[in-house]
Design a protein around this motif. Structure first.
Motif, PDB file in Angstrom:
ATOM      1  N   THR A 129       0.736  -1.255   0.174  1.00  0.00           N
ATOM      2  CA  THR A 129      -0.150   0.072  -0.112  1.00  0.00           C
ATOM      3  C   THR A 129       0.703   1.274   0.066  1.00  0.00           C
ATOM      4  O   THR A 129       0.479   2.374  -0.281  1.00  0.00           O
ATOM      5  CB  THR A 129      -0.910   0.210   1.132  1.00  0.00           C
ATOM      6  OG1 THR A 129      -0.028   0.004   2.454  1.00  0.00           O
ATOM      7  CG2 THR A 129      -1.817  -1.087   1.115  1.00  0.00           C
ATOM      8  N   SER A 130       2.082   0.999   0.268  1.00  0.00           N
ATOM      9  CA  SER A 130       3.128   2.319   0.417  1.00  0.00           C
ATOM     10  C   SER A 130       4.451   1.611   0.184  1.00  0.00           C
ATOM     11  O   SER A 130       4.662   0.648   0.695  1.00  0.00           O
ATOM     12  CB  SER A 130       2.810   3.088   1.556  1.00  0.00           C
ATOM     13  OG  SER A 130       3.124   2.550   2.938  1.00  0.00           O
ATOM     14  N   LYS A 131       5.364   2.617   0.061  1.00  0.00           N
ATOM     15  CA  LYS A 131       6.915   1.959  -0.060  1.00  0.00           C
ATOM     16  C   LYS A 131       7.595   3.134   0.731  1.00  0.00           C
ATOM     17  O   LYS A 131       7.775   4.213   0.229  1.00  0.00           O
ATOM     18  CB  LYS A 131       7.526   1.976  -1.462  1.00  0.00           C
ATOM     19  CG  LYS A 131       6.890   0.857  -2.219  1.00  0.00           C
ATOM     20  CD  LYS A 131       7.262   0.837  -3.916  1.00  0.00           C
ATOM     21  CE  LYS A 131       6.702  -0.284  -4.507  1.00  0.00           C
ATOM     22  NZ  LYS A 131       7.389  -0.530  -5.753  1.00  0.00           N
ATOM     23  N   PRO A 132       8.175   2.802   2.040  1.00  0.00           N
ATOM     24  CA  PRO A 132       8.932   3.648   2.683  1.00  0.00           C
ATOM     25  C   PRO A 132      10.007   4.300   1.913  1.00  0.00           C
ATOM     26  O   PRO A 132      10.671   3.295   1.233  1.00  0.00           O
ATOM     27  CB  PRO A 132       9.125   2.707   3.885  1.00  0.00           C
ATOM     28  CG  PRO A 132       8.222   1.746   4.401  1.00  0.00           C
ATOM     29  CD  PRO A 132       7.809   1.644   2.605  1.00  0.00           C
ATOM     30  N   LYS A 133      10.271   5.500   2.243  1.00  0.00           N
ATOM     31  CA  LYS A 133      11.534   6.068   1.504  1.00  0.00           C
ATOM     32  C   LYS A 133      12.925   6.165   2.093  1.00  0.00           C
ATOM     33  O   LYS A 133      13.907   6.308   1.686  1.00  0.00           O
ATOM     34  CB  LYS A 133      11.091   7.552   0.851  1.00  0.00           C
ATOM     35  CG  LYS A 133      10.059   7.792  -0.053  1.00  0.00           C
ATOM     36  CD  LYS A 133       9.871   9.108  -0.333  1.00  0.00           C
ATOM     37  CE  LYS A 133       9.513   9.948   0.653  1.00  0.00           C
ATOM     38  NZ  LYS A 133       9.322  11.560   0.421  1.00  0.00           N
ATOM     39  N   TYR A 134      12.493   5.869   3.483  1.00  0.00           N
ATOM     40  CA  TYR A 134      13.780   5.841   4.412  1.00  0.00           C
ATOM     41  C   TYR A 134      14.056   4.658   5.279  1.00  0.00           C
ATOM     42  O   TYR A 134      12.951   3.839   5.429  1.00  0.00           O
ATOM     43  CB  TYR A 134      13.793   7.112   5.301  1.00  0.00           C
ATOM     44  CG  TYR A 134      13.434   8.229   4.522  1.00  0.00           C
ATOM     45  CD1 TYR A 134      13.998   8.984   3.664  1.00  0.00           C
ATOM     46  CD2 TYR A 134      12.155   8.844   4.944  1.00  0.00           C
ATOM     47  CE1 TYR A 134      13.705  10.103   2.594  1.00  0.00           C
ATOM     48  CE2 TYR A 134      11.657   9.877   4.480  1.00  0.00           C
ATOM     49  CZ  TYR A 134      12.460  10.507   3.252  1.00  0.00           C
ATOM     50  OH  TYR A 134      12.001  11.886   2.640  1.00  0.00           O
ATOM     51  N   LEU A 135      15.323   4.400   5.612  1.00  0.00           N
ATOM     52  CA  LEU A 135      15.328   3.226   6.499  1.00  0.00           C
ATOM     53  C   LEU A 135      16.231   3.425   7.781  1.00  0.00           C
ATOM     54  O   LEU A 135      17.057   4.365   7.576  1.00  0.00           O
ATOM     55  CB  LEU A 135      16.272   2.098   5.662  1.00  0.00           C
ATOM     56  CG  LEU A 135      16.809   0.871   6.484  1.00  0.00           C
ATOM     57  CD1 LEU A 135      15.843   0.064   6.697  1.00  0.00           C
ATOM     58  CD2 LEU A 135      18.076   0.116   5.592  1.00  0.00           C
ATOM     59  N   VAL A 136      15.605   2.930   8.804  1.00  0.00           N
ATOM     60  CA  VAL A 136      16.189   3.178  10.190  1.00  0.00           C
ATOM     61  C   VAL A 136      16.492   1.877  10.737  1.00  0.00           C
ATOM     62  O   VAL A 136      15.773   1.086  10.889  1.00  0.00           O
ATOM     63  CB  VAL A 136      15.342   4.005  11.050  1.00  0.00           C
ATOM     64  CG1 VAL A 136      13.977   3.460  11.363  1.00  0.00           C
ATOM     65  CG2 VAL A 136      16.344   4.374  12.491  1.00  0.00           C
ATOM     66  N   THR A 137      17.873   1.554  11.016  1.00  0.00           N
ATOM     67  CA  THR A 137      18.548   0.346  11.726  1.00  0.00           C
ATOM     68  C   THR A 137      18.786   0.787  13.176  1.00  0.00           C
ATOM     69  O   THR A 137      19.403   1.578  13.374  1.00  0.00           O
ATOM     70  CB  THR A 137      19.496  -0.328  11.262  1.00  0.00           C
ATOM     71  OG1 THR A 137      20.915   0.526  11.269  1.00  0.00           O
ATOM     72  CG2 THR A 137      19.076  -0.274   9.572  1.00  0.00           C
ATOM     73  N   PHE A 138      18.565  -0.230  13.938  1.00  0.00           N
ATOM     74  CA  PHE A 138      18.913  -0.192  15.603  1.00  0.00           C
ATOM     75  C   PHE A 138      19.832  -1.419  15.821  1.00  0.00           C
ATOM     76  O   PHE A 138      18.995  -2.574  15.618  1.00  0.00           O
ATOM     77  CB  PHE A 138      17.756   0.172  16.381  1.00  0.00           C
ATOM     78  CG  PHE A 138      17.404   1.398  16.423  1.00  0.00           C
ATOM     79  CD1 PHE A 138      17.939   2.479  17.054  1.00  0.00           C
ATOM     80  CD2 PHE A 138      16.077   1.763  15.677  1.00  0.00           C
ATOM     81  CE1 PHE A 138      17.292   4.066  16.946  1.00  0.00           C
ATOM     82  CE2 PHE A 138      15.724   2.852  15.581  1.00  0.00           C
ATOM     83  CZ  PHE A 138      16.038   3.817  16.154  1.00  0.00           C
ATOM     84  N   THR A 139      20.784  -1.607  16.464  1.00  0.00           N
ATOM     85  CA  THR A 139      21.406  -2.664  16.783  1.00  0.00           C
ATOM     86  C   THR A 139      20.914  -2.866  18.379  1.00  0.00           C
ATOM     87  O   THR A 139      21.407  -1.976  19.255  1.00  0.00           O
ATOM     88  CB  THR A 139      22.954  -2.548  16.968  1.00  0.00           C
ATOM     89  OG1 THR A 139      23.164  -2.519  15.400  1.00  0.00           O
ATOM     90  CG2 THR A 139      23.442  -3.910  17.292  1.00  0.00           C
ATOM     91  N   VAL A 140      20.170  -3.919  18.685  1.00  0.00           N
ATOM     92  CA  VAL A 140      19.514  -3.939  20.114  1.00  0.00           C
ATOM     93  C   VAL A 140      19.480  -5.197  20.994  1.00  0.00           C
ATOM     94  O   VAL A 140      19.917  -6.149  20.240  1.00  0.00           O
ATOM     95  CB  VAL A 140      17.967  -3.629  19.763  1.00  0.00           C
ATOM     96  CG1 VAL A 140      17.904  -2.411  18.927  1.00  0.00           C
ATOM     97  CG2 VAL A 140      17.354  -4.709  19.101  1.00  0.00           C
ATOM     98  N   GLY A 141      19.454  -5.074  22.209  1.00  0.00           N
ATOM     99  CA  GLY A 141      19.266  -5.952  23.043  1.00  0.00           C
ATOM    100  C   GLY A 141      17.886  -5.679  23.821  1.00  0.00           C
ATOM    101  O   GLY A 141      17.746  -4.409  24.032  1.00  0.00           O
ATOM    102  N   TYR A 142      17.322  -6.672  24.227  1.00  0.00           N
ATOM    103  CA  TYR A 142      15.900  -6.733  24.627  1.00  0.00           C
ATOM    104  C   TYR A 142      15.808  -5.827  25.880  1.00  0.00           C
ATOM    105  O   TYR A 142      14.821  -5.151  26.159  1.00  0.00           O
ATOM    106  CB  TYR A 142      15.465  -8.072  25.096  1.00  0.00           C
ATOM    107  CG  TYR A 142      14.071  -8.069  25.477  1.00  0.00           C
ATOM    108  CD1 TYR A 142      13.101  -7.679  24.462  1.00  0.00           C
ATOM    109  CD2 TYR A 142      13.616  -8.446  26.851  1.00  0.00           C
ATOM    110  CE1 TYR A 142      11.734  -7.618  24.844  1.00  0.00           C
ATOM    111  CE2 TYR A 142      12.114  -8.442  27.395  1.00  0.00           C
ATOM    112  CZ  TYR A 142      10.958  -8.062  26.103  1.00  0.00           C
ATOM    113  OH  TYR A 142       9.895  -8.115  26.503  1.00  0.00           O
ATOM    114  N   ALA A 206      19.027   0.084  -1.717  1.00  0.00           N
ATOM    115  CA  ALA A 206      18.738   0.941  -2.902  1.00  0.00           C
ATOM    116  C   ALA A 206      17.584   1.705  -2.946  1.00  0.00           C
ATOM    117  O   ALA A 206      17.617   3.047  -3.397  1.00  0.00           O
ATOM    118  CB  ALA A 206      18.990   0.392  -4.236  1.00  0.00           C
ATOM    119  N   PRO A 207      16.476   1.154  -2.447  1.00  0.00           N
ATOM    120  CA  PRO A 207      15.238   1.942  -2.562  1.00  0.00           C
ATOM    121  C   PRO A 207      15.091   3.086  -1.564  1.00  0.00           C
ATOM    122  O   PRO A 207      14.124   4.129  -1.651  1.00  0.00           O
ATOM    123  CB  PRO A 207      13.963   0.990  -2.376  1.00  0.00           C
ATOM    124  CG  PRO A 207      14.647  -0.201  -2.520  1.00  0.00           C
ATOM    125  CD  PRO A 207      16.255  -0.232  -2.228  1.00  0.00           C
TER     126      PRO A 207
END
Length: 398
Positions: A129-142, A206-207
């Motif tokens: 329904t949509s294509k996000p233009k940005y990406l955010v990554t987090f390296t996590v522990g619970y 790339a997107p």
């Protein structure tokens, strides 16, 4: 029975000979008739759907007659079929295709990918329904779930959320509704840059116009991702980070938040720290805790990340090589700022060796990697200049 025997034995020799000749002629005629016509395909028969409701005729044809027979039979009809597949691939060679895909017709090549989730049903064209233009990554522990929950809520639906789990705990995050639509990658006791090298290849991300590669211990009370990117675009930043507040624990003056600016690109450091005002740490510099890369800049930075140097120390001094002019395209966004909480979660993932605490071993490796990275980069440059017969003895760039 006696009658039959008598009738058979009573036949004239001429009748027996006529029967043999007729039978032989029929066999010969049938043989030549068979070789004169191609094998009939079961799929050519228009059988009523109710007659064989559960039989896949194309499968039967493949299984018992072979695809080669089907291809041979249809050879003369190929020019009439717009969707036929050719068995002769030797005629296809496209040097401009990605490496390894030269033998494929360009129209079938998918050189890039994405993190968009797909359904298992319906039409592929209706999945998104949509294509996000940005990406955010987090390296996590619970253990940092509350902090990450607060951080994720600062990013709109324009962002794909990707969590790298270093503690192996993934399903517990489903207590947050947003987690059910996030991408989760789990590998125990690994670092942010280890994940980035293996899962953020430029052709996969790339997107996305911008890629946030962030730590888990960032306070985001004064941060809004959409407003942040507006300033990034306004000031032409290819590599950036939010300003840091407060002053406690601040390592570099460059990343310190300034209250009177939207963005700053240069600063003043301690005497002797900056041999050139356009070079790190006085310019063209952001730290590795919360960097944001444009798609083009990340394509270069990804190639510079070393497979075995997982902490990323020294990378912040080198990313300037991926944009030009770096002192204009790398900067700190002051109007959208964060707090580096300094939670030593990564150090706790180490092990006790030779009587040292886990965090001590981690910190020692960080420092070693910084030295190793700088050495590799310098050696690579020197080898290049030597091979190209370029004299850099009078250059002040470093």
């Amino acid at each position: 029975m006696g009658t039959v025997i008598r009738s058979s034995t009573g036949r004239k020799p001429s009748e027996i000979m006529r029967l043999i000749v007729t039978t032989f002629t029929g066999i010969v005629f049938g043989f030549f008739l068979g070789v004169s016509f191609p094998t009939l395909s079961l799929t050519k028969f228009n059988l009523p759907s109710g007659l064989l409701p559960s039989i896949d005729l194309s499968y039967i044809e493949d299984r018992y007659t072979g695809r080669h027979a089907w291809s041979f039979m249809n050879h003369s009809n190929r020019r009439y079929s717009p969707n036929h597949l050719s068995n002769d691939t030797s005629k296809i060679w496209v040097p401009s295709n990605p490496r390894g895909a030269e033998s494929l017709p360009p129209g079938i090549v998918e050189a890039e990918s994405d993190f968009y989730l797909r359904r298992l049903w319906g039409k592929p064209s209706e999945d998104l329904t949509s294509k996000p233009k940005y990406l955010v990554t987090f390296t996590v522990g619970y253990d940092q779930k509350k902090n990450i929950d607060a951080a994720v809520k600062k990013f709109s639906e324009n962002f794909t959320i990707l969590l790298f789990h270093y503690d192996g705990r993934t399903t517990e995050w489903d207590e947050f509704e947003w987690s059910k639509q996030a991408i989760h990658v789990s590998a125990r006791k690994q670092t942010k840059w280890w994940y980035a090298k293996r899962f953020l290849h430029p052709d996969i991300v790339a997107p996305y116009d911008y890629i946030f590669i962030w730590d888990e211990d960032l306070g985001v009370e004064h941060f809004n991702a959409e407003e942040y990117l507006k300033l990034v675009k306004k000031h032409g930043l290819e590599i950036s980070q939010p300003g840091l507040e407060p002053n406690k624990g601040l390592t570099w003056q460059m990343t310190k938040r300034r209250g009177d600016k939207e963005v700053h690109k240069v600063t003043e450091e301690k005497p002797g720290w900056c041999s050139d005002p356009h070079l790190p740490p006085c310019a063209a510099f952001v730290e590795i805790m919360a960097p944001v890369f444009s798609r083009e800049a990340w394509r270069c930075v990804w190639h510079m990340i070393q497979n075995d140097l997982v902490h990323g120390w020294g990378l912040d001094f080198a990313v300037r090589r991926c944009v030009e002019p770096a002192h204009e395209k790398i900067g700190v966004v002051d109007a959208q700022w964060i707090v580096h909480q300094g939670v030593p979660t990564l150090g706790n993932q180490g092990v006790t060796e030779t009587g040292k605490a886990p965090w001590q071993g981690v910190r020692e490796r960080c420092r070693k990697e910084w030295t190793m990275f700088q050495s590799r980069l310098a050696n690579a440059e020197n080898e290049y200049f030597k091979s190209a017969s370029i004299d850099m003895s009078n250059s002040t760039a470093h």
